[in-house]
Design an enzyme around this catalytic site. Structure first.
Site, mmCIF file in Angstrom:
data_model
loop_
_atom_site.group_PDB
_atom_site.id
_atom_site.type_symbol
_atom_site.label_atom_id
_atom_site.label_comp_id
_atom_site.label_asym_id
_atom_site.label_seq_id
_atom_site.Cartn_x
_atom_site.Cartn_y
_atom_site.Cartn_z
ATOM 1 N N MET A 30 0.846 -1.195 0.000
ATOM 2 C CA MET A 30 0.000 0.000 0.000
ATOM 3 C C MET A 30 0.886 1.252 0.000
ATOM 4 O O MET A 30 0.419 2.345 0.330
ATOM 5 C CB MET A 30 -0.940 -0.006 1.204
ATOM 6 C CG MET A 30 -1.918 -1.176 1.149
ATOM 7 S SD MET A 30 -3.426 -0.895 2.070
ATOM 8 C CE MET A 30 -2.761 -0.679 3.715
ATOM 9 N N LEU A 33 6.730 3.055 1.366
ATOM 10 C CA LEU A 33 7.656 1.919 1.451
ATOM 11 C C LEU A 33 8.733 2.140 2.506
ATOM 12 O O LEU A 33 9.238 3.249 2.682
ATOM 13 C CB LEU A 33 8.324 1.672 0.093
ATOM 14 C CG LEU A 33 7.386 1.339 -1.073
ATOM 15 C CD1 LEU A 33 8.203 0.952 -2.311
ATOM 16 C CD2 LEU A 33 6.411 0.222 -0.725
ATOM 17 N N HIS A 37 9.193 -3.529 3.266
ATOM 18 C CA HIS A 37 8.777 -3.724 1.869
ATOM 19 C C HIS A 37 9.996 -4.015 0.985
ATOM 20 O O HIS A 37 9.944 -4.857 0.093
ATOM 21 C CB HIS A 37 8.105 -2.463 1.323
ATOM 22 C CG HIS A 37 6.866 -2.039 2.048
ATOM 23 N ND1 HIS A 37 6.815 -0.916 2.830
ATOM 24 C CD2 HIS A 37 5.615 -2.573 2.090
ATOM 25 C CE1 HIS A 37 5.593 -0.762 3.321
ATOM 26 N NE2 HIS A 37 4.844 -1.759 2.890
ATOM 27 N N GLN A 61 -10.347 -2.292 2.646
ATOM 28 C CA GLN A 61 -9.855 -2.957 3.849
ATOM 29 C C GLN A 61 -9.719 -2.001 5.032
ATOM 30 O O GLN A 61 -9.296 -2.403 6.107
ATOM 31 C CB GLN A 61 -8.535 -3.675 3.576
ATOM 32 C CG GLN A 61 -7.328 -2.777 3.397
ATOM 33 C CD GLN A 61 -6.109 -3.567 2.962
ATOM 34 O OE1 GLN A 61 -6.052 -4.082 1.848
ATOM 35 N NE2 GLN A 61 -5.125 -3.699 3.835
ATOM 36 N N GLY A 148 4.691 -10.215 4.238
ATOM 37 C CA GLY A 148 5.447 -10.130 5.486
ATOM 38 C C GLY A 148 4.761 -10.877 6.619
ATOM 39 O O GLY A 148 3.536 -10.825 6.761
ATOM 40 N N ASP A 151 2.259 -9.112 9.256
ATOM 41 C CA ASP A 151 0.793 -9.192 9.203
ATOM 42 C C ASP A 151 0.435 -10.673 9.170
ATOM 43 O O ASP A 151 -0.020 -11.213 8.155
ATOM 44 C CB ASP A 151 0.296 -8.452 7.963
ATOM 45 C CG ASP A 151 0.644 -6.976 8.042
ATOM 46 O OD1 ASP A 151 -0.054 -6.263 8.772
ATOM 47 O OD2 ASP A 151 1.637 -6.551 7.427
ATOM 48 N N GLN A 154 -3.121 -11.886 8.253
ATOM 49 C CA GLN A 154 -3.344 -11.642 6.821
ATOM 50 C C GLN A 154 -2.670 -12.735 5.985
ATOM 51 O O GLN A 154 -3.236 -13.221 5.002
ATOM 52 C CB GLN A 154 -2.753 -10.273 6.486
ATOM 53 C CG GLN A 154 -2.594 -9.999 5.014
ATOM 54 C CD GLN A 154 -2.114 -8.578 4.769
ATOM 55 O OE1 GLN A 154 -2.852 -7.637 4.999
ATOM 56 N NE2 GLN A 154 -0.900 -8.416 4.294
ATOM 57 N N SER A 186 6.599 -0.165 10.074
ATOM 58 C CA SER A 186 5.222 -0.079 9.601
ATOM 59 C C SER A 186 5.042 1.291 8.962
ATOM 60 O O SER A 186 5.620 2.278 9.436
ATOM 61 C CB SER A 186 4.253 -0.212 10.786
ATOM 62 O OG SER A 186 2.973 0.262 10.411
ATOM 63 N N SER A 187 4.249 1.342 7.908
ATOM 64 C CA SER A 187 4.002 2.642 7.264
ATOM 65 C C SER A 187 3.368 3.602 8.262
ATOM 66 O O SER A 187 3.554 4.815 8.173
ATOM 67 C CB SER A 187 3.080 2.465 6.057
ATOM 68 O OG SER A 187 3.649 1.528 5.173
HETATM 69 P P1 AMP Z 1 1.412 -2.859 3.502
HETATM 70 O O1 AMP Z 1 2.001 -1.850 2.561
HETATM 71 O O2 AMP Z 1 1.374 -2.417 4.921
HETATM 72 O O3 AMP Z 1 0.110 -3.443 3.006
HETATM 73 O O4 AMP Z 1 2.435 -4.074 3.498
HETATM 74 C C1 AMP Z 1 2.827 -4.696 2.296
HETATM 75 C C2 AMP Z 1 3.575 -5.945 2.635
HETATM 76 O O5 AMP Z 1 4.733 -5.624 3.405
HETATM 77 C C3 AMP Z 1 2.739 -6.924 3.477
HETATM 78 O O6 AMP Z 1 2.976 -8.240 3.004
HETATM 79 C C4 AMP Z 1 3.292 -6.711 4.855
HETATM 80 O O7 AMP Z 1 3.150 -7.840 5.694
HETATM 81 C C5 AMP Z 1 4.756 -6.446 4.559
HETATM 82 N N1 AMP Z 1 5.390 -5.746 5.673
HETATM 83 C C6 AMP Z 1 4.905 -4.688 6.361
HETATM 84 N N2 AMP Z 1 5.730 -4.358 7.371
HETATM 85 C C7 AMP Z 1 6.758 -5.246 7.336
HETATM 86 C C8 AMP Z 1 7.939 -5.430 8.118
HETATM 87 N N3 AMP Z 1 8.227 -4.647 9.147
HETATM 88 N N4 AMP Z 1 8.764 -6.449 7.797
HETATM 89 C C9 AMP Z 1 8.480 -7.256 6.730
HETATM 90 N N5 AMP Z 1 7.390 -7.121 5.947
HETATM 91 C C10 AMP Z 1 6.543 -6.130 6.243
#
Ligand code: AMP
Length: 307
Positions: A30, A33, A37, A61, A148, A151, A154, A186-187
């Protein structure tokens, strides 16, 4: 790296790679980054000939309008980071490309979508995730899709839907990437004030406390959860939930008989954060939840993606 915005452009961009038998990796994001990511993109780069990163803030979501509105967005920065990490294609569709007028189909994964994050955010959250991930998999038709462990619930939802719908994709999970002080990237961390950033350490502190208890031989789920809960108190953070669950189903467990996942969610100010750690009944605890060792694909990359 090429940026495409429509499904037709994405398919046209990938068609020659597919025709030449090259492997395609998809990293759904999403945006906003961070190194988590980038680790997924890096793994895709190592394993696949052609790396597609999707950038789509999926409205379906988000259970809170304010969360959707304040979600950090900066496509230019994301494009630069994705390209530097090795992406060949950035798929950044507008909302109407993903949900055109008349859109009426929802993918619902029963069971696992309903507890914990599903209960806290409403089952629609995981229905939104399942629907958009199914759509992204159908749009890009990757050989491997990267997610990742951060989550964790998920990930279970996505593994379930890929298996149940016979989607011809391998789902690969990567360990959570953390700040040096333990906070999971985390974003949403970008939305924390400096004082909240310090209080957010309640989450890794809770995981560390439960892990330390398990390492001393504690097996009672209640005692492990109490330890996690207590560790958050000095930070002035109350968890929304802390639970010990079976890693593949997210069903709660009463005792640490086999590996189990400690999962938690907490609000720090306005920002809702989640984290998890695998606990093992073996006396030495693993440093982090690293569930699936990565494998190389058969017939490793020789040719490259011409996208
Ligand atoms: P998002 O942009 O938050 O939807 O995350 C996109 C992907 O990045 C998802 O598969 C998340 O689980 C993964 N992700 C988010 N934070 C982390 C992290 N700290 N370490 C590894 N993967 C992550």
């Amino acid at each position: 790296m090429r940026t495409v915005r429509s499904v037709a452009e994405l398919r046209a961009t990938l068609s020659s790679a597919r025709r030449d038998g090259l492997t395609i990796g998809l990293v759904p994001t999403m945006g906003a980054l961070h190194r988590g990511h980038l680790a997924l993109i890096g793994r895709a780069r190592e394993q696949c000939d052609c790396v597609v990163v999707s950038l789509f803030v999926n409205p379906s979501q988000f259970n809170e309008r304010a969360d959707l509105e304040r979600y950090p967005r900066d496509e230019q920065r994301d494009a630069e980071l994705a390209a530097a990490a090795g992406a060949d294609v950035l798929f950044a569709p507008p909302v109407q490309e993903v949900y055109p007028r008349g859109f009426a189909t929802t993918v619902e994964v029963a069971g696992v979508s309903e507890h914990l994050e599903g209960a806290a955010r409403g089952a629609e959250h995981f229905h939104g995730v399942a629907t958009v991930v199914t759509k992204l998999l159908c749009m890009a038709m990757p050989d491997v899709a990267y997610f990742g462990q951060k989550d964790a619930q998920q990930l279970v939802v996505i593994r379930r839907l890929a298996q149940d719908l016979n989607l011809p994709v391998r789902i690969e999970a990567l360990a959570t990437v953390r700040e040096p002080d333990g906070l999971a990237l985390s974003s949403r961390n970008a939305l924390l004030t400096p004082a909240e950033r310090a209080r957010a350490l309640a989450l890794p502190a809770a995981l560390a406390a439960a892990r330390a208890l398990a390492a001393t031989g504690e097996r009672s789920a209640q005692a492990l959860l109490d330890g996690a809960y207590e560790a958050m108190r000095p930070f002035g953070v109350r968890p929304e939930y802390v639970a010990l669950v079976e890693p593949d189903t997210f069903e709660p467990v009463d005792a640490l008989a086999d590996d189990a996942l400690l999962v938690l969610a907490a609000r720090v100010g306005e920002v809702r954060l989640i984290d998890n750690a695998m606990l093992s009944p073996a006396l030495s605890q693993r440093p982090d939840a690293t569930p699936i060792p990565s494998q190389r694909l058969e017939g490793e990359a020789i040719a490259t993606c011409s996208a």
